[in-house]
Design a protein around this motif. Structure first.
Motif, mmCIF file in Angstrom:
data_model
loop_
_atom_site.group_PDB
_atom_site.id
_atom_site.type_symbol
_atom_site.label_atom_id
_atom_site.label_comp_id
_atom_site.label_asym_id
_atom_site.label_seq_id
_atom_site.Cartn_x
_atom_site.Cartn_y
_atom_site.Cartn_z
ATOM 1 N N PHE A 1 -2.907 4.151 12.736
ATOM 2 C CA PHE A 1 -4.043 4.019 11.817
ATOM 3 C C PHE A 1 -3.927 5.027 10.680
ATOM 4 N N ALA A 2 -3.498 6.272 11.020
ATOM 5 C CA ALA A 2 -3.350 7.296 9.979
ATOM 6 C C ALA A 2 -2.272 6.878 8.986
ATOM 7 N N THR A 3 -1.153 6.318 9.502
ATOM 8 C CA THR A 3 -0.096 5.828 8.611
ATOM 9 C C THR A 3 -0.627 4.747 7.695
ATOM 10 N N TYR A 4 -1.420 3.840 8.289
ATOM 11 C CA TYR A 4 -1.983 2.766 7.477
ATOM 12 C C TYR A 4 -2.940 3.323 6.426
ATOM 13 N N ALA A 5 -3.734 4.337 6.819
ATOM 14 C CA ALA A 5 -4.685 4.921 5.866
ATOM 15 C C ALA A 5 -3.943 5.537 4.683
ATOM 16 N N VAL A 6 -2.757 6.115 4.957
ATOM 17 C CA VAL A 6 -1.993 6.781 3.897
ATOM 18 C C VAL A 6 -1.240 5.747 3.044
ATOM 19 N N LEU A 7 -0.617 4.750 3.702
ATOM 20 C CA LEU A 7 0.252 3.807 2.973
ATOM 21 C C LEU A 7 -0.429 2.501 2.587
ATOM 22 N N GLY A 8 -1.656 2.288 3.102
ATOM 23 C CA GLY A 8 -2.299 0.981 3.001
ATOM 24 C C GLY A 8 -2.513 0.435 1.600
ATOM 25 N N ARG A 9 -2.447 1.313 0.592
ATOM 26 C CA ARG A 9 -2.650 0.813 -0.777
ATOM 27 C C ARG A 9 -1.377 0.938 -1.621
ATOM 28 N N ASN A 10 -0.255 1.205 -0.975
ATOM 29 C CA ASN A 10 1.017 1.298 -1.715
ATOM 30 C C ASN A 10 1.704 -0.065 -1.704
ATOM 31 N N TYR A 11 1.422 -0.867 -2.710
ATOM 32 C CA TYR A 11 1.877 -2.258 -2.695
ATOM 33 C C TYR A 11 3.289 -2.442 -3.250
ATOM 34 N N ALA A 12 3.794 -1.432 -3.981
ATOM 35 C CA ALA A 12 5.141 -1.524 -4.571
ATOM 36 C C ALA A 12 5.334 -2.843 -5.323
ATOM 37 N N GLY A 13 4.313 -3.288 -6.020
ATOM 38 C CA GLY A 13 4.421 -4.530 -6.780
ATOM 39 C C GLY A 13 4.269 -5.780 -5.931
ATOM 40 N N GLY A 14 4.143 -5.601 -4.623
ATOM 41 C CA GLY A 14 3.977 -6.748 -3.726
ATOM 42 C C GLY A 14 2.508 -7.133 -3.612
ATOM 43 N N PRO A 15 2.180 -8.015 -2.677
ATOM 44 C CA PRO A 15 0.809 -8.495 -2.550
ATOM 45 C C PRO A 15 -0.117 -7.429 -1.964
ATOM 46 N N SER A 16 -1.390 -7.535 -2.273
ATOM 47 C CA SER A 16 -2.388 -6.643 -1.679
ATOM 48 C C SER A 16 -3.023 -7.349 -0.487
ATOM 49 N N GLY A 17 -3.841 -6.619 0.238
ATOM 50 C CA GLY A 17 -4.510 -7.193 1.403
ATOM 51 C C GLY A 17 -5.378 -8.384 1.021
ATOM 52 N N ALA A 18 -6.070 -8.256 -0.124
ATOM 53 C CA ALA A 18 -6.967 -9.339 -0.565
ATOM 54 C C ALA A 18 -6.198 -10.634 -0.799
ATOM 55 N N GLU A 19 -4.892 -10.507 -1.154
ATOM 56 C CA GLU A 19 -4.107 -11.705 -1.460
ATOM 57 C C GLU A 19 -3.537 -12.391 -0.215
ATOM 58 N N ILE A 20 -3.286 -11.601 0.850
ATOM 59 C CA ILE A 20 -2.614 -12.214 2.006
ATOM 60 C C ILE A 20 -3.499 -12.393 3.235
#
Lengths: 213, 139
Positions: A52-71
Motif C-alpha cells: 500500500f505504501a508503494t502504491y501511495a508513493v507510485l500511484g500517480r506516476n503514469y509515465a505517459g501511460g493511462p491513469s486510474g480513471a481511464e482503466i
C-alpha cells in the motif's frame, strides 16, 4: 565421598529451581494455534502495508501511460466487492454449521464460499488480461507496477485460500467436524475474513480514490 | 456485571466440557454475522455510490470514503474476526495494536519522506525537459 555429595546437592537443587522457574509457572493461552495464526496474519498485514505504501508513493506516476480513471471499471469492482462480501457471510454460515457438527451443511457452505471466491478471481484475472492485452501491463508505468503488485498479491492470497478451502472440504468429509478440523476451519475463517479486510483498503485507496480527479 | 458474565461463561464452558469429548469454542453467532454483513453492505454501497454518481466534491469524497473504510474495518474486526480485548488472553489485541503502530509508521513514513524528496527534486528535474512526466502529480 562426602565432599562429592556436598557439591552435587547444591547443583541439583539449583537445576530444580531453574526448571520450576522456566517450565512450571508459565501460563499459556488455551489454544495456541489460533494466536499463532493471528500473528502470521499480522505479519501478512505488514506485507500489504508495504505494498500500500508503494502504491501511495507510485500511484500517480503514469509515465505517459493511462491513469486510474481511464482503466478502472467501477461496476466490475463493485461486483467483485459484492462477491467477496457474500463469500465472507457464507463462510460464517459454514462455521456455524461446523459448530453444530453438521458435516453436509459445512461442506455446502464451504463450496458456496469457494464459488464466490472463484467468481472474484475470474473477474480479477479478466481485468488483468484486458489490461495486458492493451499494453498496460505492470511494465507500463510506476502506477501499473504498484497496482499489479498490490492487487495481484491479494489475488494470490485468495487463490491459496480456495486451495485450502477445498482441502478442508475433503478433510471434513473424511473425518467429520473433529476438534482438529474445527481448529483448521477457524484458522481459514480468520484468513478469509482478513482478505476481505484487505480488500476494503484496495477498493477504497486504489479503485475509488484512483478514479477521483 | 462483568464478574457475573465471567462466572456464567465459565459454567457454560465447563458444562460443555462434560457433555462432549472435544469442545468446539464458538466463533460468532448467526446474529453477529448478519449484523456484520448488513453493516458491511451499507458501508460498501455508500462509498461506491458517492464516487460513481459524483455526489460530493472530489476532496470531500476522499475523506468521506476513507472514513467509511475505517468504520468498515472495525465492523469486520468485531463481527467477522470476533476481535475483543479478551480473545486469546488479550494477546490478539496486543498483536493487532503493534501491527497498527508498525503500519502507521510504514505508511506515513513512506508517504512523508517520498513527498518531501519529490518536492526537493522538482525544480532541477523539471528543467530536464519533462523527462519525468507525471512526477508533479505525485502527492
Amino acid at each position: 565421598m562426602s565432599e562429592i555429595k556436598a557439591t552435587t546437592v547444591p547443583v541439583s537443587a539449583a537445576s530444580a529451581d531453574i526448571s520450576q522457574r522456566y517450565y512450571a509457572v508459565e501460563h499459556h493461552p488455551e489454544n495456541g494455534t489460533l494466536l499463532g495464526f493471528w500473528i502470521y496474519l499480522m505479519s501478512d498485514c505488514l506485507i500489504f502495508a508495504c505494498l500500500f505504501a508503494t502504491y501511495a508513493v507510485l500511484g500517480r506516476n503514469y509515465a505517459g501511460g493511462p491513469s486510474g480513471a481511464e482503466i478502472f471499471d467501477l461496476p466490475t469492482v463493485a461486483l467483485n466487492t459484492a462477491f467477496l462480501l457474500f463469500s465472507s457471510i457464507t463462510y460464517g454460515f459454514a462455521m456455524l454449521a461446523a459448530q453444530r457438527k453438521n458435516v453436509r451443511a459445512t461442506q455446502v457452505w464451504l463450496a458456496i464460499t469457494g464459488l464466490f471466491g472463484l467468481c472474484f478471481l475470474f473477474l480479477e484475472l479478466q481485468e488483468f488480461h484486458h489490461l495486458i492485452l492493451e499494453g498496460n501491463g505492470p511494465w507500463r508505468s510506476g502506477f501499473l507496477t504498484a497496482f499489479f503488485s498490490l492487487v495481484g498479491t491479494h489475488g494470490l492470497h485468495v487463490t491459496f485460500g480456495i486451495v485450502w478451502l477445498v482441502t478442508l472440504m475433503f478433510q471434513v468429509g473424511k473425518h467429520g467436524v473433529t476438534g482438529a478440523n474445527y481448529r483448521r476451519l477457524a484458522c481459514l475463517s480468520m484468513f478469509w475474513h482478513f482478505l476481505d479486510v484487505i480488500w476494503i483498503g484496495v477498493f477504497t485507496f486504489v479503485y475509488l480514490m484512483g478514479v477521483l480527479p | 456485571m462483568s464478574q457475573t458474565h465471567n462466572a456464567h461463561g465459565h459454567d457454560h464452558g465447563h458444562g460443555h466440557g462434560v457433555d462432549h469429548d472435544d469442545h468446539l469454542e464458538a466463533h460468532g453467532s448467526m446474529k453477529d454475522y448478519m449484523i456484520g454483513f448488513v453493516l458491511s453492505v451499507i458501508l460498501t454501497a455508500i462509498p461506491f455510490w458517492l464516487v460513481m454518481t459524483h455526489q460530493l466534491a472530489p476532496g470531500t469524497t476522499k475523506f468521506v470514503i476513507i472514513g467509511f473504510a475505517a468504520v468498515q474495518f472495525i465492523v469486520h474486526m468485531v463481527y467477522f474476526l470476533h476481535m475483543n480485548s479478551k480473545s486469546e488472553g488479550g494477546w490478539n489485541m496486543m498483536a493487532m495494536l503493534l501491527t497498527i503502530i508498525l503500519l502507521f509508521i510504514v505508511l506515513t513514513g513512506s508517504i512523508w519522506v517520498m513527498y518531501h524528496m519529490n518536492a526537493n527534486m522538482m525544480p532541477n528535474m523539471s528543467n530536464d525537459g519533462g523527462s519525468v512526466h507525471g512526477m508533479h502529480d505525485m502527492q
